[in-house]
Design an enzyme around this catalytic site. Sequence first.
Site, PDB file in Angstrom:
ATOM      1  N   ASN A 166      -2.195  -6.350   5.490  1.00  0.00           N
ATOM      2  CA  ASN A 166      -2.192  -7.400   4.469  1.00  0.00           C
ATOM      3  C   ASN A 166      -3.025  -8.601   4.911  1.00  0.00           C
ATOM      4  OD1 ASN A 166       0.081  -5.833   3.345  1.00  0.00           O
ATOM      5  ND2 ASN A 166       1.161  -6.693   5.105  1.00  0.00           N
ATOM      6  N   HIS A 197      -6.409  -2.105  15.279  1.00  0.00           N
ATOM      7  CA  HIS A 197      -6.640  -1.389  14.016  1.00  0.00           C
ATOM      8  C   HIS A 197      -6.393  -2.308  12.819  1.00  0.00           C
ATOM      9  CE1 HIS A 197      -6.589   2.259  11.409  1.00  0.00           C
ATOM     10  NE2 HIS A 197      -5.761   1.512  10.692  1.00  0.00           N
ATOM     11  N   GLU A 198      -5.231  -2.924  12.785  1.00  0.00           N
ATOM     12  CA  GLU A 198      -4.906  -3.764  11.627  1.00  0.00           C
ATOM     13  C   GLU A 198      -5.835  -4.971  11.571  1.00  0.00           C
ATOM     14  OE1 GLU A 198      -3.103  -2.187   9.671  1.00  0.00           O
ATOM     15  OE2 GLU A 198      -2.287  -0.785  11.153  1.00  0.00           O
ATOM     16  N   GLU A 227      -9.814   3.812   6.356  1.00  0.00           N
ATOM     17  CA  GLU A 227      -8.982   4.299   7.465  1.00  0.00           C
ATOM     18  C   GLU A 227      -9.790   5.028   8.541  1.00  0.00           C
ATOM     19  OE1 GLU A 227      -6.344   3.073   7.994  1.00  0.00           O
ATOM     20  OE2 GLU A 227      -5.586   2.386   6.058  1.00  0.00           O
ATOM     21  N   GLU A 281       0.848  -1.177   0.000  1.00  0.00           N
ATOM     22  CA  GLU A 281       0.000   0.000   0.000  1.00  0.00           C
ATOM     23  C   GLU A 281       0.890   1.236   0.000  1.00  0.00           C
ATOM     24  OE1 GLU A 281      -2.719   0.418   3.286  1.00  0.00           O
ATOM     25  OE2 GLU A 281      -3.768   2.066   2.312  1.00  0.00           O
ATOM     26  N   GLY A 335       3.082   2.721  10.812  1.00  0.00           N
ATOM     27  CA  GLY A 335       2.819   1.934  12.008  1.00  0.00           C
ATOM     28  C   GLY A 335       2.714   0.444  11.734  1.00  0.00           C
ATOM     29  N   ALA A 336       1.860   0.088  10.777  1.00  0.00           N
ATOM     30  CA  ALA A 336       1.633  -1.314  10.474  1.00  0.00           C
ATOM     31  C   ALA A 336       0.792  -1.420   9.219  1.00  0.00           C
ATOM     32  CB  ALA A 336       0.909  -2.007  11.633  1.00  0.00           C
ATOM     33  N   MET A 337       0.638  -2.660   8.725  1.00  0.00           N
ATOM     34  CA  MET A 337      -0.078  -2.850   7.470  1.00  0.00           C
ATOM     35  C   MET A 337      -0.948  -4.091   7.536  1.00  0.00           C
ATOM     36  SD  MET A 337      -0.709  -1.679   4.506  1.00  0.00           S
ATOM     37  CE  MET A 337      -1.942  -2.492   3.506  1.00  0.00           C
TER      38      MET A 337
HETATM   39  N1  TRP Z   1      -2.930   0.919   5.777  1.00  0.00           N
HETATM   40  C1  TRP Z   1      -2.014   1.067   6.860  1.00  0.00           C
HETATM   41  C2  TRP Z   1      -2.846   1.327   8.094  1.00  0.00           C
HETATM   42  O1  TRP Z   1      -3.274   2.385   8.364  1.00  0.00           O
HETATM   43  C3  TRP Z   1      -1.015   2.155   6.744  1.00  0.00           C
HETATM   44  C4  TRP Z   1      -0.186   2.296   5.527  1.00  0.00           C
HETATM   45  C5  TRP Z   1      -0.502   2.892   4.392  1.00  0.00           C
HETATM   46  C6  TRP Z   1       1.192   2.000   5.410  1.00  0.00           C
HETATM   47  N2  TRP Z   1       0.560   3.008   3.573  1.00  0.00           N
HETATM   48  C7  TRP Z   1       1.612   2.473   4.167  1.00  0.00           C
HETATM   49  C8  TRP Z   1       2.088   1.381   6.238  1.00  0.00           C
HETATM   50  C9  TRP Z   1       2.932   2.390   3.776  1.00  0.00           C
HETATM   51  C10 TRP Z   1       3.404   1.289   5.837  1.00  0.00           C
HETATM   52  C11 TRP Z   1       3.833   1.801   4.623  1.00  0.00           C
HETATM   53  O2  TRP Z   1      -3.173   0.449   8.789  1.00  0.00           O
HETATM   54 ZN    ZN Z   2      -5.378   1.618   8.701  1.00  0.00          ZN
END
Ligand code: TRP
Ligand code: ZN
Length: 894
Positions: free
Chosen positions: A272, A304-305, A327, A127, A268-270
């Site tokens: 996937n 959140h994730e 988001e 993302e 922060g985190a992702m």
């Molecule tokens: N989708 C992620 C979240 O808010 C955040 C996110 C978006 C992200 N782009 C990113 C994390 C690029 C790391 C790098 O939960």
């Molecule tokens: Zn998010």
Amino acid sequence: MRTDIAQPIRLTDYRPPDYLIDTVDLDVKLDPHATRVLARLTIRPNPRGRAGADLVLDGDSLVPRRIVLDGVALDCAANFVTPDRLTLATPPQRVFTLEIETEIDPSANTCLMGLYRSGAAYCTQCEAEGFRRITYFLDRPDVLSVYTTRLEAEIAEAPVLLGNGNPTAAGMIENTSRHFAVWHDPFPKPCYLFALVGGDLGAIRDEFVTASGRKVALAIYVEHGKEASATYAMDALKRSMRWDEEAFGREYDLDVFNIVAVSDFNMGAMENKGLNIFNDKYVLASPHTATDTDYAQIEAVIAHEYFHNWTGNRITCRDWFQLCLKEGLTVYRDHEFSAAMRSPAVRRIADVRTLRAQQFPEDAGPLAHNVRPDSYLEINNFYTATVYEKGAELIRMLKVLIGAGAFRAGMDLYFERHDGTAATIEEFIACFAEKSGRDLTQFLRWYNQSGTPLVEVAATYDPNAKRLALDLRQSCKKTPGQDMKQPFLIPIEIGLIGEQGETLPLATEGESGASAQELAHGVIELAEAQRRVIFHNLPTRPVISFLRGFSAPVRLAYDVSEADLVTLVAHDSDSFNRWQAAQSYATRLLLRNIDLIRAGKMPEPDMAFIAALKRVLDAGTIDPAFAAQVVTLPGEADIAREIAEDVDPEAIFTARKVLRETIGRELASPLLETYEKLTDTAAYSPDAAAAGRRALRNAALDLYAAGQRDQAKDTGKDQGLALALQQFEQTRFMTDKIAALGVIAARPGAEREAALDTFYKTYASEPLVIDKWFALQAMIPEPETLARVKRLLEHPAFSLGNPNRVRALVGAFAAGNQTQFNAPDGSGYDFIVNAVLTLDSRNPQVAARLLSAFKSWRMLEAERRRLAEAALRQVVGAAHLSPDVKDIAERSLA
Ligand code: TRP
Ligand code: ZN
């Protein structure tokens, strides 16, 4: 890196894709410098697209090795394929297969998008547009595909191989030292949710049984030796899974759920699918290394994730303009979760503090944009507090407007109707309109107009008629690209309080200009530019509690007396407004004092305010976490925002310092009593109640020490420093350690340097703790700090390649040190500009975020404004800028 001439992407230009990709089969052979990715795509024309259109796949810095269309190899040297694009001019108008082999160098990937390495491990971040750095693809969220991923690696280098979905096969490759794993994700998803991980990692494992009895294998992967520090994250994960079932009826849907913590991560985190990848800062915690705030953040980010699995993954976004659809909604959900796990009142205060600190300045400055933007140059620059935090406020406001029942029904409808699709804000809001029976057209303006509305309130009490008239008026300043604003639909929760602090009914008798519904719920809806509401049967003048719970993300201008504020602090049944009243009082006092200081005068103590704070400390019945919030003064940036023009950060700092010293001096004994009363001898527990006691104790220490520093000028004996040093030496827990070090760091001298040194030596092997050490030093409000920060850039523990280090040292200086970033000679600006330009060639995303520290430059006093503008112009004029940094610099100057 893309080199195209930037063209803005516009929401109004949206067209469905001309082709769809139903399945993606990936075969990834991991190698430090030459990873081979074979992608086998099943493609067909989209019935909703343009028949016979070119198929244009996105790429970013790719090296194509082999391209095969329906079994026929194409010439990779031909010009239909470039590093950034693959164009098929007349693709078959039926289902066809395209096989693409690309070669990538993960070790050379410093921007941490696509496939990269964190330490020795391989991981991905796709993302928003990182998948195109792995293979050519329709890299847009409305193309949903079923993925099967086969991973192959040296078993010694990467014994762990993870992908999205469920594991389906694994084994050795005969007669080699390589092994493989196959993962299949049955849920169609956009490519931004793709992920893979390979490496030599440790893990902790657990199991979750869903409400319908399905077993889910849980694992959190970390660096070997850090397993024990992931147990709190695992606990938070299980609580999140349970809560989403209970509060939203949402169950998990795969057989496994994996989390991987990495130390090099842009955000922060992702989320996937089935394979969340985390910045290790939001996974690892032990009482000796993490503060209570860290624990609360881990809980919130894990939730959140996880919550994205439904709000983001099962239902994704049609295009990146709809980013807040996932988001804002998911932040709202994690806020509700944290409120349920902790104290709702304290969480609400913390969330509003964050909104005001992060989002209000965005809305008030040159980077203001809609919660749903209508154009962008670089989507990475729109992962903002406006999309996330204000986006969450809009959902909360929707619930206030339609009520909890209709809100839940609307959410259920949304999940049912849009599951498996890529949706829009309109489709989301339509679910709530349908279930509440309300026309929500006006509410949609919140998504399409930027800026923070101002609500002005004038109250007139008529003792003869026993009536209170409220005249409400809304306005919103113009923001970039939006000169005129339509009125917002603003729900204002209200309460009336009697002389003894009793709740007065919102009388329905007689002509009130408010509906029975509004009066029954205590929520007045301001839909027009102005409105008058009358309350009856009030024998004495009531005190008004306005905008309870912060029911709408607005600024308030209400000329309430200080005596009324004191009443509210003592009696409001709405905790948020009790806190707000204390903040409002403090803000007023500070604003008055700033004028005095700028005129060369010394402010007098305000004994009514001091007495109100004393009552909060003395009352044995108040939740310590809440009391800690009440005694914490508004921040420097909060005060600057109130002043809004010709801001002098030095005067703000001094006024705040003087007020803290006054409180510390006048309340020395109650503060010390509070400190002693809250000294916990029990074993450390990260729970909210224990954390609240530590928060109040450390707030008391901080204020007490501020007062003592002032006294010490005369007596030469600094009791505050002594107490902080004692705490610093005795505690083993990070919350108390860092709080004490913060107090010590506020005093120049040998003790400070010795404590900093001891701290470093104690935690040298813990990079996340050393980040606290970097940040604390970067925020020392003294002119020598810049030299210190420059020295620390050379420290062996610092690395420009690691985003956490950059944020801890450089980011903390820019965003957390108002006086030194805004040093009157412009040295702070120069430093940040240089850091941004150095970082830009390596990691544009992190560089652009750092540059956004200039977002409030226009409200500064003339000389600083001139220097800040020159600094931004220097960025714009620099050669080889990334689109990310160029976009922020240009919009900041517009
Ligand atoms: N989708 C992620 C979240 O808010 C955040 C996110 C978006 C992200 N782009 C990113 C994390 C690029 C790391 C790098 O939960
Ligand atoms: Zn998010």
